[in-house]
Design a protein around this motif. Structure first.
Motif, PDB file in Angstrom:
ATOM      1  N   LEU A  13      70.478  89.991  54.105  1.00 45.13           N
ATOM      2  CA  LEU A  13      69.615  91.105  54.501  1.00 45.13           C
ATOM      3  C   LEU A  13      69.077  91.838  53.278  1.00 45.13           C
ATOM      4  N   THR A  20      65.026  92.118  52.421  1.00 48.85           N
ATOM      5  CA  THR A  20      64.324  93.405  52.299  1.00 48.85           C
ATOM      6  C   THR A  20      63.747  93.597  50.899  1.00 48.85           C
ATOM      7  N   LEU A  43      63.473  91.459  62.820  1.00 43.99           N
ATOM      8  CA  LEU A  43      64.638  91.717  61.974  1.00 43.99           C
ATOM      9  C   LEU A  43      65.924  91.855  62.794  1.00 43.99           C
ATOM     10  N   LEU A  85      69.234  89.345  62.614  1.00 42.40           N
ATOM     11  CA  LEU A  85      70.596  89.839  62.419  1.00 42.40           C
ATOM     12  C   LEU A  85      71.538  89.346  63.507  1.00 42.40           C
ATOM     13  N   LEU A 141      71.245  85.475  60.564  1.00 44.97           N
ATOM     14  CA  LEU A 141      71.806  85.869  59.271  1.00 44.97           C
ATOM     15  C   LEU A 141      73.334  85.824  59.299  1.00 44.97           C
TER      16      LEU A 141
END
Length: 569
Positions: free
Chosen positions: A349, A353, A421, A425, A429
């Motif tokens: 993450l 970003t 996103l 998650l 991820l």
């Protein structure tokens, strides 16, 4: 006037230096200095008359000494000398290979610097060879003989690997449970016009140096001890997945020669080697194996499970959750394990970003430039930039760009998917999908086995970043020199892993970098004193540097006191 007096206290005489003077016409003691007992007075006199050394020479002691002891105790040096016996005078090929390995760990540099480093290391006094025997030309001549020693026969470096493995097996330094396998590549500075090297080829370099020729390395180490078991240098333009079948043949031959049952070991591979043909080759090799699967090859029903349905693992794996199920993959039933790591998810993450911020800023600047009427950008050039920026994993799922012509200029727009996103998650991820033919293993056993592959990744980082042993820079012209360089580097890694494992008894959890730093601070000093008489040579005394408590513990656990006292293990 000063004088020496004694005072008796509890049947012991204590001495003082006193100064007397007349006070009001009578003698009185006006000052006194305590000296102590007679033994202490004698010691003061001895130290005050001790000679001052003429010079002091620092000798690298801790790290090279520990590596040399590891080479002797593990049987590595004996295995090398059995293949290359020591001549009647001078060092053998085993000495050259071992010195190259130890020097790469202690003070990485070219062979032109080895002679001077050897002169100021403990190896000089242990081996007794003059430093002039270890010039750059001497190394070159010695390594040339390795290639031409037995034409038409088995390669001597392969024989050396086999003998090392046999020595470590006899001393019970390796296990039969877990073998970690991985591949990497190293860029070189070999000129493009050099046709003498077929190993150095251009390819997808993992350090980003695509403009340089590179060599590939396949590597197998013991998942518990970290000792190097088998390695092979191959052309740099060969893909990782294409190297695995040849590596399996070498691994199988290695196990058979050492009388190790193939089904008693488990080979751990990264997803770079995952392919249908390689899965078939693994089954034919007859070994157990654990492989990471690319996300698109994992069963959708298993990889899409939410995090709350993944069971947390034991205390040895904090932050890890996993679930296992038997699934048909590549046309056969295997055990599939989906692992979620909270730490891995946070790292991914953070990377996403950070990259997203840079890419969005670049797109904004590009949009401003191409919107000008006088801009000379072409559609192909703009799209090429966008593809390069959006090539980062997961970025294309979060950010989309739209390019339209606006007369003589261009209109570039970007859109951010706010729902993408959280979706990443929840389902992508931090997740790794594992595949194994060990159908009776639990999810925790599979995860525990796969984590052994991290040892080999740490070795590769140490080789490339120079924290353990710096692989480059490589200017070697011939393939034989590249193979010898790889052998000496991985021999050094094995010795380093050996002392690191032994040091855990004195300092549990010590990192490899900390171990190298602490041992590097243990120095030996040679003090040169003047001759006692008017004739004769000067006197030499050796002392160790002042050590901290952790350094004392490390020295005791590694047996460095044997070298300090002049004995050998």
């Amino acid at each position: 006037m000063a004088s020496l007096i004694a005072k008796k206290k509890a049947n012991t005489l204590y001495y003082y230096v006193v100064e007397s003077a007349r006070v009001e016409g009578k003698p009185r003691i006006v000052h006194q200095t305590y000296l102590g007992t007679a033994e202490r007075v004698a010691a003061l006199i001895k130290h005050s008359t001790a000679p001052v050394p003429l010079s002091a020479t620092a000798i690298a002691f801790g790290l090279p000494g520990a590596l040399w002891l590891a080479a002797e105790r593990s049987g590595a040096f004996a295995a090398l000398t059995s293949l290359w016996p020591t001549p009647r005078s001078g060092p053998s090929t085993a000495h050259y290979l071992l010195l190259a390995a130890i020097h790469r760990i202690c003070e990485p540099g070219p062979k032109t610097e080895v002679s001077d480093w050897y002169r100021h290391s403990i190896l000089h006094s242990l081996w007794g060879f003059p430093p002039e025997r270890f010039t750059s030309q001497a190394f070159w001549d010695c390594f040339d003989q390795i290639e031409s020693a037995a034409p038409g026969a088995a390669d001597q470096l392969q024989q050396a690997q086999t003998r090392l493995l046999g020595a470590w097996k006899d001393k019970h330094l390796i296990s039969r449970r877990l073998l970690a396998y991985d591949t990497t590549n190293f860029h070189t500075y070999i000129a493009s016009t050099n046709q003498r090297s077929q190993l150095a080829q251009r390819g997808n370099n993992k350090q980003g140096r695509h403009n340089l020729r590179q060599v590939g390395l396949s590597y197998v180490l013991d998942g518990e001890s970290g000792l190097s078991l088998c390695h092979h240098v191959y052309p740099g333009n060969l893909a990782d997945a294409n190297e695995l079948p040849a590596a399996l043949e070498r691994i199988g031959a290695m196990l058979d020669e050492q009388a190790i049952a193939r089904d008693s070991v488990t080979l751990v591979l990264d997803k770079g080697s995952a392919a249908l043909a390689n899965t078939v080759a693994l089954e034919q090799a007859g070994v157990g194996w654990i492989s990471a699967l690319p996300w698109n090859q994992a069963p959708p029903s298993l990889r899409g499970q939410p995090c709350e349905k993944l069971a947390p693992l034991g205390g040895a794996h904090p932050g890890l959750q996993a679930t296992a199920a038997k699934e048909v993959v590549h046309g056969r039933e295997y055990l599939c394990v989906v692992v979620y790591s909270a730490v891995f998810a946070s790292e991914q993450l953070h990377s996403i970003t950070a990259t997203l911020t840079k890419v969005m800023q670049s797109i904004r600047r590009l949009a401003s430039e191409i919107a000008k009427p006088e801009s000379r950008f072409t559609e192909e050039g703009i799209q090429r930039r966008l593809r390069r920026w959006m090539a980062t994993p997961y970025l294309s799922e979060i950010l989309t760009c739209e390019l339209k012509a606006n007369g003589k200029s261009w209109d570039l727009r970007m859109a951010f998917d706010h729902a993408a996103l959280p979706r990443l998650l929840e389902h992508r991820l931090g997740r790794t999908t594992l595949l194994t033919n060990r159908l009776d293993w639990t999810a925790e056993q599979v995860v525990d086995g796969y984590l052994g592959q991290q040892r080999i990744e740490r070795v590769f980082r140490g080789l490339k970043e120079g924290d353990w042993l710096r692989w480059g820079p490589m200017y070697h012209w011939t393939d034989s020199k590249i193979r010898v360089h790889a052998f000496s580097c991985l021999l050094g890694i094995s010795l380093l892993q050996s002392i690191h494992r032994q040091a855990q008894m004195a300092w549990p959890g010590i990192s490899m970098e900390k171990l190298i730093d602490e041992l590097g601070q243990i120095q030996q000093y040679q003090l040169l004193y003047p001759a006692q008489g008017s004739k004769g040579p000067g006197r030499v005394a050796t002392v160790l540097s002042k050590q901290s408590i952790p350094q004392h513990l490390l020295a005791d656990s590694l047996g460095l006191d044997q070298l300090a006292s002049g004995t050998r293990g």
